[in-house]
Design an enzyme around this catalytic site. Structure first.
Site, short mmCIF file in Angstrom:
data_model
loop_
_atom_site.label_atom_id
_atom_site.label_comp_id
_atom_site.label_asym_id
_atom_site.label_seq_id
_atom_site.Cartn_x
_atom_site.Cartn_y
_atom_site.Cartn_z
N CYS A 88 0.83 -1.21 -0.13
CA CYS A 88 0.05 0.01 0.25
C CYS A 88 0.76 0.97 -0.05
O CYS A 88 0.57 2.22 -0.09
CB CYS A 88 -0.83 0.43 1.20
SG CYS A 88 -2.12 -1.46 0.98
N HIS A 345 -9.15 4.61 -1.53
CA HIS A 345 -8.03 3.64 -0.96
C HIS A 345 -7.55 3.30 -2.47
O HIS A 345 -7.35 1.43 -2.26
CB HIS A 345 -7.48 2.92 -0.53
CG HIS A 345 -6.33 2.41 0.02
ND1 HIS A 345 -5.05 2.74 0.25
CD2 HIS A 345 -5.57 1.09 1.29
CE1 HIS A 345 -4.15 2.37 0.06
NE2 HIS A 345 -4.31 1.18 0.95
#
Lengths: 398, 483
Positions: A88, A345
């Protein structure tokens, strides 16, 4: 002795698409949109870009591996293009490659672009990790999801600091409620509805003790930055934003396999954060930072990050949360754009999306979310799980 | 003197009350009703994992490196080609210069393995052989077998030193009596008429085997302290005792009220239960049933008093959990398709070459200990994980599977794919050092606490049905009181 890249590179243009479940848009559409906004913002043309970095993580399911998806979509004219991936923290990794290339004097003007089209994977939440961990870990690693991996940190945090589950959940709920208030003000955010602490507390459990509203949005989106030298930046615009620090830390395996880690914090955040403060010359982050964009993939992540970055004392973030310290009108506003929680996200884009918000805030262009007189902003982009992570911390200033 | 040196048993945590079967399937076959409960393997268990559990119980206090062979007995082997005993041996971290064999295809496979192991010991072919028997047979929904069959395992260490029960003799019968059968392609047991099985099967072969053995060794029923015979029919079980002239206290309970007919493991589990109560000098007869019968004659020694610390059958019966619903049982047994979603459908392929290279870590839960700083670590590392040490290639093997740990943290995950949601997993700190993340099993979320003790249990981690691969690894089981 190397002293870092403080004030050696500047951002002169940024772009960010709307994030969300963009069923009618492809990764190509998102890359083009983010790129065009960044070019226009910088007042540059495609031919000015000398090298590019593409950040994608799970996106290879969709666009494939390598730099070619970016190069061929934007029709970049045979320039050097690199694909980066660091879970991420992928977007920040693309940005890091671009910044270091300029700081090294290899190029004058470069592009960093992150994209992720998660809503073509077929999963609610992130796709299975079994395919990304590698052959050996897959044989022994538990059947983990992202919420579960972070929930274990919440269990540990509650135990370590003596919060009963309701008290702990209430503290986390306040974090999410704040981000929903901010996200509601942001037209590019995925989730734009305010949610009450009660709604958050009563939401279905995803992975105990994390409920639905403790988890961030799973989104499509892209974000881009154009980076250059301070000299060129000053010629291009009156308000370039400078990189004051750019650090990354990767787990050594200690958290997973050695009993030193307390399980109630993220060691890589602490390490990257302390190094970033040194690089930027920050002595007292609680007094010196103006804005935070943290990797709030889950509410508990944001909570421990307040402490890992040495803004709230260990075990006492609750006091600052209760006092509104991180609210939009608080001492250090956090997630002014809604954060991962509400902006969403899209993995490869998130690190650059955080930089986009801090960049806009430092330029005074954040609209209804604009904070007063920001000087220094910090982005925190975390990949992996608390027990094995990579963390990037970037500090920007004007 | 050759015979049993140690014993162990395993009964899975879950019980299905047979009344629960009747409530759901009684509309179809009310006549099949049977009282009591049956033991049900969890969705992460099979005959190999249960055999390993029984083996671990049996080998407590016995050095693994002194075991020269492992015989695995079952009629429900996960693999037809790929030796099941080999997987169990790796899980038990036995030496690789080992004799392994699968004994299968008949309910008397368990006693056949016991006899063969004893003969190997007597012939000086091996000093110690471990026999592990386990079964998890399946009846179709609504069948009588569904009520009768239970899941479980037993294990015995055979040797010539520290013998607790000398194997003094045997008498075997073999006949193609096809009361139960499963062809190579079959999943479910098929049976002929029940009256024929009872009258011409159990009531004939068991008394014949007992009579044959008594005659062979010049014994009278009165010489025997306990007689064990694998008859799951309660009425016929009593009738056999009467026929043999045995008072009830000399007849071993047939486990039907708590466990069920556990196939190849059935007479061995009853033997383990008998040894838990046995006294020095007891003469014990064990009779298996299936395509004939094997009768085995044991005499208990003074050494038995040193082997009363096994968890055994009794210990496992004290620790059980009602499965509650028939539908959950049906899902555990793969009788009904469950919507597992895209996460459950996605099974990454298993790199078998990687698995072989990493077999001590994956199957044996063997990590390393740094010889420089003493830090245990899992999985095996070349570079020491202790930041103050960092020694390279100074590691020695270190087995974690028989070590207790503490639950460092946990979660109960409703997003993760699981046949038994929520998926519970956590981080375990081992006593003596070492930490890793593991799935938790045989527990409920509400019973979990940070810091609670756990033990490790060998389980099926995933099933890749499309490629015919079962992935095995270790899970943590929280230790409630009595565990």
């Amino acid at each position: 002795m190397a002293e870092g890249i403080k004030d050696k590179v500047a951002i002169v243009g940024m772009g960010c698409t709307k994030f969300g479940e963009l069923w009618d848009k492809s990764a190509e559409d998102l890359m083009v949109e983010a790129f065009l906004e960044a070019l226009e913002d910088a007042g540059l043309e495609k031919k000015d870009i000398q090298a590019a970095w593409l950040g994608t993580c799970f996106e290879e399911i969709h666009v494939g591996k390598s730099a070619l998806p970016l190069a061929m979509t934007l029709k970049l004219p045979f320039i050097p293009v690199t694909r980066t991936e660091n879970f991420c923290a992928t977007g920040s990794e693309a940005f890091r490659g671009a910044c270091y290339a300029v700081a090294a004097g290899a190029y004058d003007i470069v592009l960093a672009l992150g994209v992720e089209k998660l809503k073509d994977t077929g999963y609610g939440g992130l796709p299975e990790f079994s395919s990304v961990l590698g052959g050996k870990p897959r044989l022994i690693f538990p059947n983990v999801t992202a919420p579960g991996a972070f929930a274990m940190m919440a269990t540990r945090y509650f135990d370590r600091y003596g919060l009963d589950p309701q008290e702990g959940k209430l503290t986390m709920a306040k974090i999410s409620a704040k981000s929903h208030r901010n996200g509601a003000l942001n037209p590019k955010a995925h989730l734009r509805r305010e949610v009450s602490v009660e709604q958050i507390m009563n939401a279905p459990i995803v992975a105990w003790p994390l409920g639905l509203f403790d988890c961030c949005g799973v989104s499509d989106g892209a974000a881009a930055a154009i980076i250059t030298t301070p000299e060129i930046a000053k010629k291009l615009r009156p308000d370039p934003v400078y990189v004051k620090a750019l650090q990354i830390a990767a787990s050594s395996g200690e958290e997973m396999m050695y009993a030193g880690w307390d399980g109630a914090h993220v060691e890589t955040t602490y390490r990257a954060g302390m190094r970033a403060y040194r690089e930027a010359g920050i002595k007292n982050p609680r007094e010196e930072l103006s804005i935070l964009e943290l990797h709030d993939c889950f509410s508990i992540t944001e909570l421990v990050t307040y402490e890992d970055l040495q803004i709230s004392p260990r075990g006492r973030a609750k006091e600052d949360i209760d006092a509104g310290f991180y609210d939009l009108d608080g001492q250090i506003p956090c997630q002014t754009d809604g954060g991962l929680k509400c902006f969403g996200h899209p993995i490869g884009a998130s690190g650059l999306r955080m930089l986009y918000e801090v960049y806009k805030q430092l330029q005074g262009k954040a609209g209804p979310r604009q904070i007063k007189n920001p000087r220094l902003g910090l982005t925190h982009n975390l990949g992996g799980f608390p027990v094995m992570s990579v963390c990037s911390v970037v500090i920007l200033g004007n | 003197m050759a015979g049993i040196v140690s014993y162990g048993a395993y009964v899975p945590w879950y019980r299905l009350n047979r009344q629960t079967i009747l409530w759901t399937m009684g509309w179809f076959n009310p006549a099949a009703m049977l009282p009591g409960k049956k033991a049900v393997a969890g969705c992460d268990e099979d005959s190999i994992t249960m055999a390993v559990e029984a083996g671990v119980d049996c080998l407590q206090g016995f050095p693994r490196e002194k075991v020269d062979g492992l015989y695995f007995a079952t009629t429900t082997a996960p693999y037809k080609e790929r030796q099941n005993a080999g997987i169990a041996a790796a899980a038990l971290d036995l030496r690789e210069d080992l004799r392994t064999a699968d004994f299968t295809d008949s309910l008397k496979a368990g006693t056949a393995a016991l006899l063969s192991a004893n003969e190997a010991v007597r012939a000086q072919g091996a000093a110690q052989v471990l026999v592990a028997a386990a079964d998890t047979r399946l009846g179709k929904m609504g069948s009588a077998q569904e009520y009768f069959f239970g899941d479980g395992a037993a294990a015995f260490l055979l040797g010539e030193e520290n013998v607790i029960a000398e194997l003094k003799g045997f008498y075997s019968l073999s006949a193609d009596f096809a009361d139960h059968r499963r062809a190579a392609r079959d999943v479910f047991d098929r049976a002929w008429e029940e009256r024929w099985m009872r009258d011409a099967g159990y009531l004939q072969f068991i008394p014949r085997a007992v009579a044959g053995l008594l005659k062979k060794y010049g014994l009278n029923p009165g010489d025997l302290a306990k007689v064990i015979y694998a008859c799951p029919y309660n009425r016929e079980h009593a009738a056999i005792a009467k026929k043999l002239g045995l008072p009830p206290e000399k007849v071993q309970d047939n486990l039907m009220s708590e466990v069920g007919d556990t196939g190849a493991a059935y007479p061995l589990m009853m033997l383990a239960a008998a040894l838990e109560e046995a006294q020095p000098g007891d003469k014990i007869l064990v009779v298996s049933y299936g395509n004939g019968a094997d009768a085995l004659y044991f005499e208990v020694t003074e050494e038995i008093v040193n082997r009363k610390d096994r968890k055994g059958v009794r210990g496992h019966l004290a620790d059980q959990n009602d499965l509650g619903s028939y539908e959950k049982y049906a899902v555990f047994k793969n009788l009904l398709p469950l919507e597992v979603g895209i996460r459950g459908e996605e099974v990454a392929f298993t790199q078998l070459s990687t698995l072989f290279r990493e077999r001590r870590s994956v199957l044996g839960l063997v990590g390393v200990r740094c010889q420089k700083c003493g830090t245990p670590q899992f999985p095996a590392q070349r570079v020491c994980v202790n930041p103050e040490c960092g020694a390279v290639d100074q590691m020695e093997p270190y087995r974690f599977s028989d070590r207790r740990g503490r639950l460092f943290t946990y979660t109960a995950d409703r997003l993760a794919a699981s046949l038994n949601p929520p998926a519970i997993y956590g981080i375990v700190d081992f006593e003596g050092g070492g930490r890793y993340m593991f799935d938790l099993t045989d527990c409920e979320q509400d019973a979990l606490k940070v810091g609670m003790p756990v033990r490790m249990s060998f389980r099926r981690k995933y099933s890749d049905e499309a490629r015919g691969i079962y992935g095995y690894f270790w899970k943590a089981v929280p230790l409630r009181e009595g565990r």
